[in-house]
Design a protein around this motif. Structure first.
Motif, PDB file in Angstrom:
ATOM      1  N   VAL A 111      -5.508  -2.453   3.748  1.00 22.86           N
ATOM      2  CA  VAL A 111      -4.169  -1.884   3.602  1.00 22.86           C
ATOM      3  C   VAL A 111      -4.022  -1.333   2.194  1.00 22.86           C
ATOM      4  O   VAL A 111      -4.376  -2.003   1.216  1.00 22.86           O
ATOM      5  CB  VAL A 111      -3.082  -2.958   3.854  1.00 22.86           C
ATOM      6  CG1 VAL A 111      -1.687  -2.346   3.774  1.00 22.86           C
ATOM      7  CG2 VAL A 111      -3.288  -3.634   5.202  1.00 22.86           C
TER       8      VAL A 111
ATOM      9  N   VAL B  34       2.707  -5.219   9.867  1.00 22.81           N
ATOM     10  CA  VAL B  34       2.771  -4.718   8.493  1.00 22.81           C
ATOM     11  C   VAL B  34       4.218  -4.301   8.252  1.00 22.81           C
ATOM     12  O   VAL B  34       4.709  -3.366   8.880  1.00 22.81           O
ATOM     13  CB  VAL B  34       1.826  -3.529   8.271  1.00 22.81           C
ATOM     14  CG1 VAL B  34       1.918  -3.036   6.821  1.00 22.81           C
ATOM     15  CG2 VAL B  34       0.388  -3.906   8.622  1.00 22.81           C
TER      16      VAL B  34
ATOM     17  N   VAL C 271       1.160 -12.209   2.175  1.00 25.63           N
ATOM     18  CA  VAL C 271       0.562 -12.461   3.483  1.00 25.63           C
ATOM     19  C   VAL C 271       0.989 -13.811   4.025  1.00 25.63           C
ATOM     20  O   VAL C 271       1.167 -14.784   3.291  1.00 25.63           O
ATOM     21  CB  VAL C 271      -0.975 -12.361   3.449  1.00 25.63           C
ATOM     22  CG1 VAL C 271      -1.411 -10.944   3.117  1.00 25.63           C
ATOM     23  CG2 VAL C 271      -1.576 -13.346   2.451  1.00 25.63           C
TER      24      VAL C 271
ATOM     25  N   LEU D  49      -1.249   0.275  -0.547  1.00 24.24           N
ATOM     26  CA  LEU D  49       0.136   0.542  -0.917  1.00 24.24           C
ATOM     27  C   LEU D  49       0.135   1.534  -2.069  1.00 24.24           C
ATOM     28  O   LEU D  49      -0.573   1.339  -3.062  1.00 24.24           O
ATOM     29  CB  LEU D  49       0.852  -0.736  -1.366  1.00 24.24           C
ATOM     30  CG  LEU D  49       2.219  -0.510  -2.032  1.00 24.24           C
ATOM     31  CD1 LEU D  49       3.219   0.064  -1.038  1.00 24.24           C
ATOM     32  CD2 LEU D  49       2.749  -1.787  -2.652  1.00 24.24           C
TER      33      LEU D  49
ATOM     34  N   ASP E 213       0.965 -14.299  -2.345  1.00 25.72           N
ATOM     35  CA  ASP E 213       0.813 -13.005  -3.007  1.00 25.72           C
ATOM     36  C   ASP E 213      -0.680 -12.705  -3.115  1.00 25.72           C
ATOM     37  O   ASP E 213      -1.437 -13.505  -3.665  1.00 25.72           O
ATOM     38  CB  ASP E 213       1.454 -13.065  -4.396  1.00 25.72           C
ATOM     39  CG  ASP E 213       1.526 -11.712  -5.080  1.00 25.72           C
ATOM     40  OD1 ASP E 213       0.550 -10.952  -4.983  1.00 25.72           O
ATOM     41  OD2 ASP E 213       2.558 -11.423  -5.707  1.00 25.72           O
TER      42      ASP E 213
ATOM     43  N   ILE F 112       4.717  -5.740   2.422  1.00 28.30           N
ATOM     44  CA  ILE F 112       4.082  -4.952   1.375  1.00 28.30           C
ATOM     45  C   ILE F 112       5.018  -3.839   0.925  1.00 28.30           C
ATOM     46  O   ILE F 112       5.709  -3.222   1.735  1.00 28.30           O
ATOM     47  CB  ILE F 112       2.735  -4.390   1.890  1.00 28.30           C
ATOM     48  CG1 ILE F 112       1.982  -3.643   0.792  1.00 28.30           C
ATOM     49  CG2 ILE F 112       2.933  -3.509   3.114  1.00 28.30           C
ATOM     50  CD1 ILE F 112       0.529  -3.318   1.175  1.00 28.30           C
TER      51      ILE F 112
ATOM     52  N   ASP G 214       4.711  -4.037  -7.489  1.00 30.03           N
ATOM     53  CA  ASP G 214       4.183  -3.680  -6.174  1.00 30.03           C
ATOM     54  C   ASP G 214       3.354  -4.851  -5.659  1.00 30.03           C
ATOM     55  O   ASP G 214       2.374  -5.252  -6.301  1.00 30.03           O
ATOM     56  CB  ASP G 214       3.324  -2.420  -6.277  1.00 30.03           C
ATOM     57  CG  ASP G 214       4.085  -1.265  -6.919  1.00 30.03           C
ATOM     58  OD1 ASP G 214       4.906  -0.658  -6.234  1.00 30.03           O
ATOM     59  OD2 ASP G 214       3.862  -1.012  -8.126  1.00 30.03           O
ATOM     60  N   HIS G 215       3.736  -5.365  -4.502  1.00 26.37           N
ATOM     61  CA  HIS G 215       3.138  -6.603  -4.007  1.00 26.37           C
ATOM     62  C   HIS G 215       2.770  -6.495  -2.526  1.00 26.37           C
ATOM     63  O   HIS G 215       3.372  -5.706  -1.775  1.00 26.37           O
ATOM     64  CB  HIS G 215       4.109  -7.778  -4.156  1.00 26.37           C
ATOM     65  CG  HIS G 215       4.631  -7.983  -5.538  1.00 26.37           C
ATOM     66  ND1 HIS G 215       3.948  -8.700  -6.494  1.00 26.37           N
ATOM     67  CD2 HIS G 215       5.785  -7.569  -6.121  1.00 26.37           C
ATOM     68  CE1 HIS G 215       4.659  -8.723  -7.612  1.00 26.37           C
ATOM     69  NE2 HIS G 215       5.776  -8.045  -7.416  1.00 26.37           N
ATOM     70  N   ALA G 216       1.838  -7.316  -2.130  1.00 21.50           N
ATOM     71  CA  ALA G 216       1.551  -7.580  -0.718  1.00 21.50           C
ATOM     72  C   ALA G 216       1.570  -9.090  -0.538  1.00 21.50           C
ATOM     73  O   ALA G 216       0.844  -9.812  -1.235  1.00 21.50           O
ATOM     74  CB  ALA G 216       0.206  -7.002  -0.304  1.00 21.50           C
TER      75      ALA G 216
ATOM     76  N   VAL H  30       1.969  -9.120   7.016  1.00 17.42           N
ATOM     77  CA  VAL H  30       1.932  -8.827   5.588  1.00 17.42           C
ATOM     78  C   VAL H  30       3.179  -8.036   5.247  1.00 17.42           C
ATOM     79  O   VAL H  30       3.538  -7.085   5.941  1.00 17.42           O
ATOM     80  CB  VAL H  30       0.647  -8.060   5.188  1.00 17.42           C
ATOM     81  CG1 VAL H  30       0.446  -6.806   6.036  1.00 17.42           C
ATOM     82  CG2 VAL H  30       0.680  -7.689   3.702  1.00 17.42           C
TER      83      VAL H  30
ATOM     84  N   GLY I   2       6.754  -2.774   5.736  1.00 14.59           N
ATOM     85  CA  GLY I   2       6.866  -2.007   4.507  1.00 14.59           C
ATOM     86  C   GLY I   2       8.286  -2.022   3.973  1.00 14.59           C
ATOM     87  O   GLY I   2       9.237  -1.790   4.728  1.00 14.59           O
TER      88      GLY I   2
ATOM     89  N   ALA J  38      -5.853  -3.632  -0.544  1.00 11.33           N
ATOM     90  CA  ALA J  38      -6.078  -5.048  -0.250  1.00 11.33           C
ATOM     91  C   ALA J  38      -6.935  -5.165   1.005  1.00 11.33           C
ATOM     92  O   ALA J  38      -6.626  -4.549   2.030  1.00 11.33           O
ATOM     93  CB  ALA J  38      -4.755  -5.777  -0.049  1.00 11.33           C
TER      94      ALA J  38
END
Length: 331
Positions: free
Chosen positions: A90, A190, A286, A92, A251, A228, A282-284, A226, A192, A310
């Protein structure tokens, strides 16, 4: 120097107690590692001048600084199941609404070959570059968020067909893109998001509402998923940390020992663009059932944000119930 110690005490107390009503405190908390690094200067001065009470006070805050910065640098263990599990990549990218080279940004993203692209601050110019770079062929499935707020327009594009349940979610102050994709052995959601900027008019009030509504939305999702996007917050802001903790999320940057990496620059162009990024917004995040194997920053390509890629492992057992399993157990 005692004034600096007093300032550090105020910062730590408000951060520890989760004071979340003032925008300026949110900015200070976002920069907590930098602020606490002042303790080292105070300690050095105190030792050099033989001011032992001041040195003792500084030592307390030096210890707190280490307690804040060391855990995000520790890479978590890779669970046994992740070694041979299906992968989902993925990307971002906040491509910046005023990007002067949107075609270059679009080309760079298409060339990543990631399974899913999450694009923040989408513009018509970027989408023109996306099509010219072959993006519509490489990523034939797409969900576009609303463009009524150009600074917050988002798109999720995928290499594979979007599964049932994929939709743009609008409720209250929060807008999110809910994409469901094939994770190899099970569907993966996912989600967003792009939350309000702190310095925008009324931004902090909007951000607090959105983070609360996001927590409510996460409670309705079934793992693995996730979340994100551009959260316009660092990992150190108390409200963001509470969201992560209460939802049982990890994270991805912290999971691979890159929790102090940075994504937001001072400017996209000019002299300030040469200054390294100063914080990560900016984060993802899970859920159980996903594990981050690696995270890599990508070139900014005319933006004031570093995109990142990621690589996630997807738990291979679709029959395993993960909704109420804490991350440490699920992993």
């Amino acid at each position: 120097m005692w004034g600096v110690v007093t300032l550090l005490a105020v910062v730590v107390v408000t951060w520890w107690s989760g004071v979340d009503r003032f925008a300026f405190l949110a900015m200070v908390h976002d920069s907590l590692p930098v602020v606490l690094s002042l303790a080292w200067l105070v300690g050095g001065y105190a030792l050099f001048t033989n001011r032992w009470p001041l040195a003792a006070a500084a030592a307390v805050f030096v210890g707190l600084h280490l307690a804040v910065v060391l855990p995000p640098l520790a890479r978590g263990p890779v669970p046994a199941w992740a070694e041979s599990a299906p992968r989902l990549s993925v990307v971002l990218a906040n491509v910046f609404v005023d990007n002067r080279t949107p075609d270059r940004a679009a080309t760079a993203l298409v060339r990543t070959g990631a399974d899913v692209l999450v694009v923040a601050e989408r513009t018509d110019e970027f989408m023109t570059g996306f099509r010219a770079a072959g993006g519509e062929n490489a990523y034939p499935s797409r969900l576009d968020g609303p463009a009524d707020r150009p600074d917050y327009a988002m798109t999720i594009a995928t290499r594979v067909a979007l599964l049932p349940g994929s939709e743009v979610v609008r409720g209250g102050a929060l807008t999110a893109i809910h994409a469901v994709v094939d994770g190899g052995s099970r569907p993966v959601t996912v989600l967003g998001v792009h939350l309000s900027a702190l310095l925008a008019p009324g931004g902090f009030r909007s951000w607090r509402t959105e983070i609360r509504e996001l927590g409510e939305l996460l409670a309705t999702l079934t793992p693995p998923f996730v979340v994100i996007g551009d959260f316009n917050s660092s990992r150190f802001r108390p409200e963001f940390a509470r969201l992560v903790r209460r939802a049982g999320l990890t994270d991805v940057h912290g999971g691979v020992g890159k929790g102090l990496s940075r994504s937001l620059k001072l400017s996209a162009r000019g002299f300030l663009a040469s200054v390294p990024a100063f914080t990560r917004v900016d984060h993802a995040l899970v859920s159980p059932g996903l594990h981050a194997l690696d995270v890599q920053n990508l070139e900014t390509a005319g933006s004031d944000h570093h995109p990142f890629l990621a690589m996630l492992a997807v738990h291979p057992d679709p029959s395993r119930g993960l909704r109420d399993v804490p991350p440490a157990v699920a992993d």
